[in-house]
Design a protein around this motif. Structure first.
Motif, mmCIF file in Angstrom:
data_model
loop_
_atom_site.group_PDB
_atom_site.id
_atom_site.type_symbol
_atom_site.label_atom_id
_atom_site.label_comp_id
_atom_site.label_asym_id
_atom_site.label_seq_id
_atom_site.Cartn_x
_atom_site.Cartn_y
_atom_site.Cartn_z
ATOM 1 N N ASP A 265 57.682 54.623 167.387
ATOM 2 C CA ASP A 265 58.541 54.060 168.468
ATOM 3 C C ASP A 265 59.770 53.204 167.398
ATOM 4 O OD1 ASP A 265 56.620 54.403 170.001
ATOM 5 O OD2 ASP A 265 56.329 52.360 170.519
ATOM 6 N N GLY A 266 61.013 53.294 167.979
ATOM 7 C CA GLY A 266 61.972 52.504 167.338
ATOM 8 C C GLY A 266 63.003 52.551 168.467
ATOM 9 N N ILE A 267 64.198 51.718 168.097
ATOM 10 C CA ILE A 267 65.407 51.620 168.978
ATOM 11 C C ILE A 267 66.071 53.019 169.045
ATOM 12 C CG2 ILE A 267 67.738 50.234 169.465
ATOM 13 C CD1 ILE A 267 64.796 48.484 169.710
ATOM 14 N N SER A 268 66.347 53.640 169.992
ATOM 15 C CA SER A 268 67.052 54.793 170.269
ATOM 16 C C SER A 268 68.417 54.575 169.841
ATOM 17 C CB SER A 268 66.819 55.468 171.647
ATOM 18 O OG SER A 268 68.071 56.012 172.032
ATOM 19 N N LEU A 269 69.103 55.648 168.742
ATOM 20 C CA LEU A 269 70.474 55.124 168.421
ATOM 21 C C LEU A 269 71.453 55.434 169.691
ATOM 22 C CD1 LEU A 269 70.303 57.142 164.955
ATOM 23 C CD2 LEU A 269 70.606 54.579 165.661
ATOM 24 N N THR A 270 70.964 56.367 170.726
ATOM 25 C CA THR A 270 71.846 56.527 171.943
ATOM 26 C C THR A 270 71.651 55.752 172.961
ATOM 27 O OG1 THR A 270 70.531 58.422 172.274
ATOM 28 C CG2 THR A 270 72.690 58.981 171.360
ATOM 29 N N GLU A 271 70.418 55.468 173.414
ATOM 30 C CA GLU A 271 70.065 54.480 174.535
ATOM 31 C C GLU A 271 70.021 52.974 174.202
ATOM 32 O OE1 GLU A 271 70.350 56.220 177.353
ATOM 33 O OE2 GLU A 271 70.718 57.909 176.168
ATOM 34 N N GLY A 272 69.790 52.714 173.014
ATOM 35 C CA GLY A 272 69.544 51.219 172.629
ATOM 36 C C GLY A 272 68.326 50.726 173.099
ATOM 37 N N ARG A 273 67.226 51.477 173.565
ATOM 38 C CA ARG A 273 66.312 51.017 174.033
ATOM 39 C C ARG A 273 64.826 51.565 173.191
ATOM 40 N NH1 ARG A 273 66.911 54.605 178.501
ATOM 41 N NH2 ARG A 273 65.987 56.402 177.909
ATOM 42 N N ARG A 274 63.707 50.579 173.123
ATOM 43 C CA ARG A 274 62.813 51.229 172.292
ATOM 44 C C ARG A 274 62.038 52.228 172.960
ATOM 45 N NH1 ARG A 274 59.656 49.600 168.086
ATOM 46 N NH2 ARG A 274 61.304 47.655 167.383
ATOM 47 N N GLU A 275 61.692 53.347 172.112
ATOM 48 C CA GLU A 275 61.041 54.363 173.051
ATOM 49 C C GLU A 275 60.547 55.141 171.538
ATOM 50 O OE1 GLU A 275 64.137 56.175 174.961
ATOM 51 O OE2 GLU A 275 64.410 57.621 173.141
ATOM 52 N N PRO A 276 59.608 55.986 172.037
ATOM 53 C CA PRO A 276 58.845 57.032 170.792
ATOM 54 C C PRO A 276 59.939 57.931 170.488
ATOM 55 C CG PRO A 276 57.599 56.835 172.720
ATOM 56 C CD PRO A 276 58.654 56.222 173.061
ATOM 57 N N GLY A 277 59.783 58.295 169.288
ATOM 58 C CA GLY A 277 60.651 59.325 168.870
ATOM 59 C C GLY A 277 61.639 59.238 167.682
ATOM 60 N N SER A 278 61.477 57.885 167.285
ATOM 61 C CA SER A 278 62.360 57.814 165.961
ATOM 62 C C SER A 278 61.377 58.331 164.672
ATOM 63 C CB SER A 278 62.045 56.073 165.730
ATOM 64 O OG SER A 278 63.105 55.587 166.858
ATOM 65 N N LEU A 279 62.575 58.387 163.689
ATOM 66 C CA LEU A 279 61.878 58.680 162.405
ATOM 67 C C LEU A 279 60.752 58.110 162.094
ATOM 68 C CD1 LEU A 279 62.463 60.557 160.081
ATOM 69 C CD2 LEU A 279 63.907 58.942 159.058
ATOM 70 N N GLY A 280 59.613 58.868 161.627
ATOM 71 C CA GLY A 280 58.314 58.173 161.568
ATOM 72 C C GLY A 280 58.125 57.764 159.812
ATOM 73 N N ASP A 281 56.947 57.521 159.396
ATOM 74 C CA ASP A 281 56.603 57.090 158.171
ATOM 75 C C ASP A 281 56.629 58.369 157.156
ATOM 76 O OD1 ASP A 281 56.554 54.388 158.764
ATOM 77 O OD2 ASP A 281 54.575 54.596 159.538
ATOM 78 N N PHE A 282 57.694 58.759 156.797
ATOM 79 C CA PHE A 282 57.700 60.016 155.975
ATOM 80 C C PHE A 282 57.212 59.997 154.565
ATOM 81 C CE2 PHE A 282 61.866 57.609 156.212
ATOM 82 C CZ PHE A 282 62.053 57.467 154.740
#
Ligand SMILES: Cc1cc2nc3c(=O)[nH]c(=O)nc-3n(C[C@H](O)[C@H](O)[C@H](O)COP(=O)(O)O)c2cc1C
Length: 202
Positions: A164-181
């Motif tokens: 989960d993270g803040i979407s760079l385009t939508e500005g809302r929290r959602e799944p799909g951000s860069l994970g714990d690489f």
């Protein structure tokens, strides 16, 4: 004691050659930070990059050149070292990391499509591979994407789950951000260090 252990771990990784694939996601802006972690904390010194055409269009190659010290390869003719880019890069790499990986890249990789330098190199490389998908929540939830991720896992690739993270385009929290690489990349590097040693300058 702990300091000595860190130093010897960093020495072991210093000669490991990391090939980094960057796909066309806004999260490519993370490249300088990940690069700083790889060099400064992990101790990797040999980093080369391959950018997809879309990554090149979104962010350009200059920032990657500035932080890694080498121009990324995007087009086949960008490779200057002789031979075919995918074969040369695949042979060079001790570890291949694709970060960020797009839904498009996952689909091509899961089906063995090799229509650009990055996907062809993925097939040509014989080293450990870490793939870090990044996309919006709707894309990440699609059955086609899930199928491709499952296939890639089955094929032996290490997948870094997005978080989960803040979407760079939508500005809302959602799944799909860069994970714990970090854990996946660190363990692939340690695996690579155990497999390979390169004579000076080769
Ligand atoms: C501004 C922008 C941001 C994008 N971010 C993503 C992303 O985070 N994840 C994704 O899968 N696709 C994203 N896309 C769509 C991909 O760029 C598109 O599917 C492209 O064909 C991917 O090509 P590549 O896999 O060769 O890099 C984005 C597109 C644009 C224009």
């Amino acid at each position: 004691m702990a300091e000595n252990a860190t130093t010897s771990a960093q020495q072991a990784l210093a000669g490991v050659r990391l090939l980094w694939g960057v796909c066309g996601s806004f999260s490519a802006v993370a490249v300088p930070h990940v690069n700083a972690w790889l060099r400064g904390t992990v101790g990797v010194q040999e980093i080369r990059t391959v950018m997809t055409t879309q990554a090149h269009a979104l962010m350009g190659p200059r920032m990657i050149e500035a932080v890694t010290g080498h121009m990324p390869v995007t087009a086949w003719e960008d490779h200057k070292g002789g031979g075919a880019a995918h074969v040369a890069l695949g042979a060079w790499a001790d570890v291949l990391v694709v970060l960020p990986a797009t839904a498009n890249f996952l689909a091509k990789a899961a089906h063995g499509i090799a229509d650009d330098v990055l996907t062809a190199t993925l097939l040509a490389a014989e080293c450990p591979v870490v793939i870090a998908p990044v996309m919006n929540a709707a894309m990440w939830s699609k059955p086609a994407v899930r199928r491709n991720v499952d296939q890639l896992r089955e094929d032996g690739y290490q997948i870094v789950e997005p978080k989960d993270g803040i979407s760079l385009t939508e500005g809302r929290r959602e799944p799909g951000s860069l994970g714990d690489f970090q854990p996946a990349i660190s363990s692939a590097l340690v695996q690579a260090a155990a497999r390979h040693t390169h004579p000076q300058g080769q």
